[in-house]
Design an enzyme around this catalytic site. Structure first.
Site, PDB file in Angstrom:
ATOM      1  N   ASP A  17       0.870  -1.186   0.000  1.00  0.00           N
ATOM      2  CA  ASP A  17       0.000   0.000   0.000  1.00  0.00           C
ATOM      3  C   ASP A  17       0.903   1.231   0.000  1.00  0.00           C
ATOM      4  O   ASP A  17       2.126   1.124   0.167  1.00  0.00           O
ATOM      5  CB  ASP A  17      -0.891   0.000   1.255  1.00  0.00           C
ATOM      6  N   SER A  18       0.280   2.401  -0.129  1.00  0.00           N
ATOM      7  CA  SER A  18       1.050   3.644  -0.074  1.00  0.00           C
ATOM      8  C   SER A  18       1.539   3.941   1.351  1.00  0.00           C
ATOM      9  O   SER A  18       2.405   4.783   1.529  1.00  0.00           O
ATOM     10  CB  SER A  18       0.179   4.800  -0.552  1.00  0.00           C
ATOM     11  N   CYS A  80      -4.246  -1.560  -1.899  1.00  0.00           N
ATOM     12  CA  CYS A  80      -4.434  -0.131  -2.107  1.00  0.00           C
ATOM     13  C   CYS A  80      -5.444   0.011  -3.239  1.00  0.00           C
ATOM     14  O   CYS A  80      -5.239  -0.554  -4.326  1.00  0.00           O
ATOM     15  CB  CYS A  80      -3.095   0.493  -2.505  1.00  0.00           C
ATOM     16  N   GLU A 159      -2.891   8.654   8.556  1.00  0.00           N
ATOM     17  CA  GLU A 159      -1.428   8.500   8.677  1.00  0.00           C
ATOM     18  C   GLU A 159      -0.919   9.205   9.939  1.00  0.00           C
ATOM     19  O   GLU A 159       0.059   8.794  10.545  1.00  0.00           O
ATOM     20  CB  GLU A 159      -0.715   9.056   7.435  1.00  0.00           C
ATOM     21  N   CYS A 191     -11.006   2.853   0.145  1.00  0.00           N
ATOM     22  CA  CYS A 191      -9.600   3.205   0.365  1.00  0.00           C
ATOM     23  C   CYS A 191      -9.200   2.418   1.604  1.00  0.00           C
ATOM     24  O   CYS A 191      -9.945   2.416   2.595  1.00  0.00           O
ATOM     25  CB  CYS A 191      -9.451   4.703   0.609  1.00  0.00           C
ATOM     26  N   HIS A 193      -7.227   2.897   3.871  1.00  0.00           N
ATOM     27  CA  HIS A 193      -7.067   3.673   5.104  1.00  0.00           C
ATOM     28  C   HIS A 193      -8.402   3.838   5.850  1.00  0.00           C
ATOM     29  O   HIS A 193      -8.424   4.045   7.047  1.00  0.00           O
ATOM     30  CB  HIS A 193      -6.523   5.077   4.800  1.00  0.00           C
TER      31      HIS A 193
HETATM   32  N1  DGL Z   1      -4.803   3.402   0.928  1.00  0.00           N
HETATM   33  C1  DGL Z   1      -4.781   3.712  -0.434  1.00  0.00           C
HETATM   34  C2  DGL Z   1      -6.025   3.374  -1.186  1.00  0.00           C
HETATM   35  O1  DGL Z   1      -6.644   2.395  -0.837  1.00  0.00           O
HETATM   36  C3  DGL Z   1      -4.118   4.956  -0.893  1.00  0.00           C
HETATM   37  C4  DGL Z   1      -4.315   6.201  -0.119  1.00  0.00           C
HETATM   38  C5  DGL Z   1      -3.390   7.255  -0.674  1.00  0.00           C
HETATM   39  O2  DGL Z   1      -2.177   7.001  -0.636  1.00  0.00           O
HETATM   40  O3  DGL Z   1      -3.872   8.268  -1.179  1.00  0.00           O
HETATM   41  O4  DGL Z   1      -6.385   4.006  -2.144  1.00  0.00           O
END
Ligand code: DGL
Length: 277
Positions: A17-18, A80, A159, A191, A193
């Site tokens: 993931d990011s 991600c 984050e 997402c 997150h």
């Molecule tokens: N967690 C990621 C997603 O599912 C990326 C969030 C990001 O880095 O903008 O899209």
């Protein structure tokens, strides 16, 4: 015919993931596939992905997949949504080992469980702008109405670890206001997150809206995929318990502390690597 990967049965699964968001998917894999080892990469130096171009996300994803391949993984989970939306179909033909993203599994469950056919999707600008959820939902439920809303401030708030902060609650109220009168009965947390903000989102949306976390279905999908390739770890290998390793491109200590606050196991170390090299 699928190439035989059976000798890789005891190799780890690569997850990326990011940043910390993919830990929500890793956590679900740990729960549902407790015999599988994991190598996780969080691209903490280059987060967020959600506001970057498709070309950039494809380049980042290729670099990470090469790294995970060099670590000997047997399968890859793109944990991600943004990378799943932009890079997965580009990269899949280049790959020999199985690879799975988070969008398809999440869209399928939403399409199948909505009662009134009205589904909301929240995600990054990239994911929402790509319309991928709408496309995937329509494959399973052509009459569904899919309403998207990008929530770019959620990623930095997560984050930062501000999961229940009053600022986060206010930001969530503003983003979700557009859904209040929309009649949706299902909201996809598009997402990785966002499941970390689940209780805030639940309080705002109320119990009448089913929140879909694609992580659960992704772990189920991974289980099926490992079975199809005959590479599911049967626990009879050289190591008796699953091992978890974590790599990041920046801020290793912060990542480790965050991971320890949400994972079911304690991680001792997150290792810093230079992913561009
Ligand atoms: N967690 C990621 C997603 O599912 C990326 C969030 C990001 O880095 O903008 O899209």
């Amino acid at each position: 015919m699928k190439e035989s990967f059976e000798d890789k049965k005891y190799a780890p699964v690569g997850v990326f993931d990011s940043g910390v968001g993919g830990l929500t998917v890793a956590r679900e894999i740990m729960r549902q596939l407790p015999k599988e080892s994991i190598i996780y990469f969080g691209d903490t130096a280059r987060v967020p992905y959600g506001s970057k171009s498709k070309e950039t996300i494809i380049r980042y994803s290729r670099q990470i997949i090469h790294f995970l391949e060099s670590m000997g993984v047997k399968a890859i989970v793109v944990a991600c949504n943004t990378a799943s939306a932009f890079a997965l179909e580009e990269i899949r033909p280049e790959m020999k080992m199985p690879i799975i993203g988070v969008v398809k599994p999440g869209a399928k469950v939403a399409a199948e469980t909505t009662r009134n056919g009205r589904i909301g999707v929240i995600g990054t600008e990239g994911t929402v702008g790509s319309q991928i959820y709408s496309e995937m939902v329509h494959r399973h439920n052509p009459n569904a109405v899919v309403l998207g809303k990008a929530c770019p401030l959620f990623v930095p708030l997560v984050e930062e670890g501000w999961l229940k902060d009053s600022v986060t609650i206010e930001v969530a109220r503003r983003y979700l206001a557009s859904f209040q009168e929309s009649g949706i009965d299902t909201l996809i947390l598009g997402c990785t997150h966002y499941p970390l903000l689940r209780s805030t989102i639940r309080d705002i949306m109320g119990d009448g809206v089913n929140l879909v976390n694609p992580a659960y279905e992704t772990a189920q999908g991974l289980k099926r995929l490992l079975g199809q390739y005959r590479i599911a770890n049967d626990g009879k290998g050289p190591s008796t318990s699953a091992g978890y390793q974590f790599y990041v491109s920046d801020a290793a200590e912060k990542f480790k502390n965050f991971a320890n606050s949400i994972l079911p196991c304690e991680i001792k170390k997150a290792q810093l690597i230079h992913i561009e090299e």
